[in-house]
Design a protein around this motif. Structure first.
Motif, PDB file in Angstrom:
ATOM      1  N   TYR A 153      -7.391   2.695  -3.456  1.00 50.18           N
ATOM      2  CA  TYR A 153      -7.168   2.187  -2.103  1.00 50.18           C
ATOM      3  C   TYR A 153      -8.099   1.015  -1.811  1.00 50.18           C
ATOM      4  O   TYR A 153      -7.674   0.017  -1.238  1.00 50.18           O
ATOM      5  CB  TYR A 153      -7.357   3.291  -1.064  1.00 50.18           C
ATOM      6  N   ALA A 154      -9.356   1.131  -2.183  1.00 48.24           N
ATOM      7  CA  ALA A 154     -10.308   0.040  -1.959  1.00 48.24           C
ATOM      8  C   ALA A 154      -9.835  -1.220  -2.705  1.00 48.24           C
ATOM      9  O   ALA A 154      -9.896  -2.332  -2.158  1.00 48.24           O
ATOM     10  CB  ALA A 154     -11.704   0.446  -2.411  1.00 48.24           C
ATOM     11  N   TYR A 155      -9.344  -1.061  -3.908  1.00 47.68           N
ATOM     12  CA  TYR A 155      -8.810  -2.181  -4.681  1.00 47.68           C
ATOM     13  C   TYR A 155      -7.547  -2.750  -4.028  1.00 47.68           C
ATOM     14  O   TYR A 155      -7.368  -3.967  -3.927  1.00 47.68           O
ATOM     15  CB  TYR A 155      -8.505  -1.742  -6.118  1.00 47.68           C
ATOM     16  N   ASN A 156      -6.662  -1.868  -3.562  1.00 46.19           N
ATOM     17  CA  ASN A 156      -5.380  -2.318  -3.028  1.00 46.19           C
ATOM     18  C   ASN A 156      -5.494  -3.022  -1.679  1.00 46.19           C
ATOM     19  O   ASN A 156      -4.626  -3.819  -1.337  1.00 46.19           O
ATOM     20  CB  ASN A 156      -4.376  -1.166  -2.979  1.00 46.19           C
ATOM     21  N   VAL A 157      -6.552  -2.765  -0.928  1.00 41.18           N
ATOM     22  CA  VAL A 157      -6.776  -3.564   0.283  1.00 41.18           C
ATOM     23  C   VAL A 157      -7.031  -5.009  -0.123  1.00 41.18           C
ATOM     24  O   VAL A 157      -6.517  -5.947   0.504  1.00 41.18           O
ATOM     25  CB  VAL A 157      -7.931  -2.995   1.144  1.00 41.18           C
ATOM     26  N   GLN A 158      -7.784  -5.205  -1.196  1.00 41.17           N
ATOM     27  CA  GLN A 158      -8.008  -6.565  -1.697  1.00 41.17           C
ATOM     28  C   GLN A 158      -6.704  -7.160  -2.199  1.00 41.17           C
ATOM     29  O   GLN A 158      -6.430  -8.346  -1.980  1.00 41.17           O
ATOM     30  CB  GLN A 158      -9.057  -6.575  -2.812  1.00 41.17           C
ATOM     31  N   ARG A 159      -5.881  -6.358  -2.828  1.00 37.93           N
ATOM     32  CA  ARG A 159      -4.572  -6.834  -3.295  1.00 37.93           C
ATOM     33  C   ARG A 159      -3.724  -7.278  -2.091  1.00 37.93           C
ATOM     34  O   ARG A 159      -3.028  -8.293  -2.160  1.00 37.93           O
ATOM     35  CB  ARG A 159      -3.858  -5.723  -4.063  1.00 37.93           C
ATOM     36  N   CYS A 160      -3.818  -6.544  -0.989  1.00 39.70           N
ATOM     37  CA  CYS A 160      -3.114  -6.936   0.238  1.00 39.70           C
ATOM     38  C   CYS A 160      -3.625  -8.287   0.741  1.00 39.70           C
ATOM     39  O   CYS A 160      -2.837  -9.134   1.163  1.00 39.70           O
ATOM     40  CB  CYS A 160      -3.289  -5.875   1.330  1.00 39.70           C
ATOM     41  N   SER A 161      -4.936  -8.472   0.703  1.00 40.71           N
ATOM     42  CA  SER A 161      -5.521  -9.750   1.120  1.00 40.71           C
ATOM     43  C   SER A 161      -5.013 -10.883   0.249  1.00 40.71           C
ATOM     44  O   SER A 161      -4.655 -11.963   0.749  1.00 40.71           O
ATOM     45  CB  SER A 161      -7.047  -9.695   1.042  1.00 40.71           C
ATOM     46  N   ASP A 162      -4.974 -10.645  -1.044  1.00 38.04           N
ATOM     47  CA  ASP A 162      -4.504 -11.675  -1.973  1.00 38.04           C
ATOM     48  C   ASP A 162      -3.043 -12.016  -1.709  1.00 38.04           C
ATOM     49  O   ASP A 162      -2.663 -13.189  -1.674  1.00 38.04           O
ATOM     50  CB  ASP A 162      -4.683 -11.218  -3.424  1.00 38.04           C
ATOM     51  N   LYS A 175       7.757  -1.371  -5.462  1.00 37.28           N
ATOM     52  CA  LYS A 175       7.562  -1.299  -6.922  1.00 37.28           C
ATOM     53  C   LYS A 175       6.251  -0.599  -7.277  1.00 37.28           C
ATOM     54  O   LYS A 175       6.128  -0.007  -8.345  1.00 37.28           O
ATOM     55  CB  LYS A 175       7.595  -2.697  -7.534  1.00 37.28           C
ATOM     56  N   LEU A 176       5.268  -0.686  -6.366  1.00 38.33           N
ATOM     57  CA  LEU A 176       3.962  -0.054  -6.593  1.00 38.33           C
ATOM     58  C   LEU A 176       3.857   1.313  -5.916  1.00 38.33           C
ATOM     59  O   LEU A 176       2.752   1.826  -5.715  1.00 38.33           O
ATOM     60  CB  LEU A 176       2.841  -0.978  -6.088  1.00 38.33           C
ATOM     61  N   HIS A 177       5.011   1.877  -5.557  1.00 34.95           N
ATOM     62  CA  HIS A 177       5.054   3.213  -4.949  1.00 34.95           C
ATOM     63  C   HIS A 177       4.211   3.306  -3.675  1.00 34.95           C
ATOM     64  O   HIS A 177       3.511   4.298  -3.447  1.00 34.95           O
ATOM     65  CB  HIS A 177       4.650   4.290  -5.962  1.00 34.95           C
ATOM     66  N   ALA A 178       4.266   2.262  -2.863  1.00 32.68           N
ATOM     67  CA  ALA A 178       3.603   2.187  -1.550  1.00 32.68           C
ATOM     68  C   ALA A 178       2.072   2.264  -1.630  1.00 32.68           C
ATOM     69  O   ALA A 178       1.424   2.577  -0.639  1.00 32.68           O
ATOM     70  CB  ALA A 178       4.157   3.248  -0.606  1.00 32.68           C
ATOM     71  N   GLN A 179       1.511   1.950  -2.775  1.00 31.67           N
ATOM     72  CA  GLN A 179       0.052   1.978  -2.903  1.00 31.67           C
ATOM     73  C   GLN A 179      -0.627   0.998  -1.947  1.00 31.67           C
ATOM     74  O   GLN A 179      -1.640   1.329  -1.323  1.00 31.67           O
ATOM     75  CB  GLN A 179      -0.373   1.627  -4.335  1.00 31.67           C
ATOM     76  N   CYS A 180      -0.071  -0.191  -1.830  1.00 29.38           N
ATOM     77  CA  CYS A 180      -0.707  -1.213  -0.986  1.00 29.38           C
ATOM     78  C   CYS A 180      -0.585  -0.882   0.495  1.00 29.38           C
ATOM     79  O   CYS A 180      -1.572  -0.938   1.233  1.00 29.38           O
ATOM     80  CB  CYS A 180      -0.102  -2.584  -1.274  1.00 29.38           C
ATOM     81  N   SER A 181       0.613  -0.539   0.930  1.00 27.98           N
ATOM     82  CA  SER A 181       0.794  -0.237   2.353  1.00 27.98           C
ATOM     83  C   SER A 181      -0.019   0.988   2.758  1.00 27.98           C
ATOM     84  O   SER A 181      -0.635   1.004   3.834  1.00 27.98           O
ATOM     85  CB  SER A 181       2.273  -0.047   2.690  1.00 27.98           C
ATOM     86  N   ASN A 182      -0.061   2.001   1.922  1.00 28.25           N
ATOM     87  CA  ASN A 182      -0.859   3.187   2.237  1.00 28.25           C
ATOM     88  C   ASN A 182      -2.349   2.846   2.301  1.00 28.25           C
ATOM     89  O   ASN A 182      -3.061   3.312   3.192  1.00 28.25           O
ATOM     90  CB  ASN A 182      -0.613   4.306   1.231  1.00 28.25           C
ATOM     91  N   ALA A 183      -2.808   2.026   1.376  1.00 27.67           N
ATOM     92  CA  ALA A 183      -4.218   1.617   1.377  1.00 27.67           C
ATOM     93  C   ALA A 183      -4.543   0.842   2.648  1.00 27.67           C
ATOM     94  O   ALA A 183      -5.570   1.093   3.294  1.00 27.67           O
ATOM     95  CB  ALA A 183      -4.525   0.776   0.145  1.00 27.67           C
ATOM     96  N   LEU A 184      -3.674  -0.076   3.020  1.00 28.82           N
ATOM     97  CA  LEU A 184      -3.921  -0.888   4.208  1.00 28.82           C
ATOM     98  C   LEU A 184      -3.900  -0.036   5.481  1.00 28.82           C
ATOM     99  O   LEU A 184      -4.726  -0.208   6.378  1.00 28.82           O
ATOM    100  CB  LEU A 184      -2.903  -2.023   4.299  1.00 28.82           C
ATOM    101  N   LYS A 185      -3.003   0.907   5.547  1.00 31.22           N
ATOM    102  CA  LYS A 185      -2.938   1.808   6.712  1.00 31.22           C
ATOM    103  C   LYS A 185      -4.217   2.645   6.816  1.00 31.22           C
ATOM    104  O   LYS A 185      -4.768   2.824   7.899  1.00 31.22           O
ATOM    105  CB  LYS A 185      -1.711   2.703   6.626  1.00 31.22           C
ATOM    106  N   ARG A 186      -4.690   3.170   5.688  1.00 25.91           N
ATOM    107  CA  ARG A 186      -5.943   3.946   5.709  1.00 25.91           C
ATOM    108  C   ARG A 186      -7.116   3.045   6.086  1.00 25.91           C
ATOM    109  O   ARG A 186      -8.020   3.463   6.800  1.00 25.91           O
ATOM    110  CB  ARG A 186      -6.214   4.595   4.358  1.00 25.91           C
TER     111      ARG A 186
END
Length: 98
Positions: A31-40, A79-90
């Motif tokens: 999740y910590a990584y995927n928040v950065q992925r959301c930023s990117d 495609k990432l099984h909602a990893q990014c959206s879930n990370a951003l929501k948390r």
């Protein structure tokens, strides 16, 4: 009055918050990584923005809403099984708790 952690510690603070809230180590790290992925993604496809550098809760909420409703982001997230959206929501929950 609670103060926000310094910017350079926000990612680590988010990860610790996840662990305290019963998330597993791997999930917290992802999740910590995927928040950065959301930023990117946001910076490359919508507008330049770093969620870890949000100036206030209102701005963060607006930017997250904008990204989460972007069709290209939704396709990638599916495609990432909602990893990014879930990370951003948390992450938004974490910032709101500060």
């Amino acid at each position: 009055m609670k103060t926000s952690p310094p910017m350079f510690n926000i990612k680590d603070s988010f990860k610790k918050w996840l662990l305290v809230n019963d998330y597993k180590e791997n999930t917290a790290t992802n999740y910590a990584y995927n928040v950065q992925r959301c930023s990117d993604f946001m910076s490359n496809h919508v507008e330049k923005y770093d969620f870890y550098r949000a100036k206030d809760k209102t701005e963060l909420k607006q930017k997250a809403f904008r990204l989460l409703n972007n069709m290209t982001f939704q396709e990638m997230d599916t495609k990432l099984h909602a990893q990014c959206s879930n990370a951003l929501k948390r992450y938004c929950e974490f910032v709101h708790s500060l």
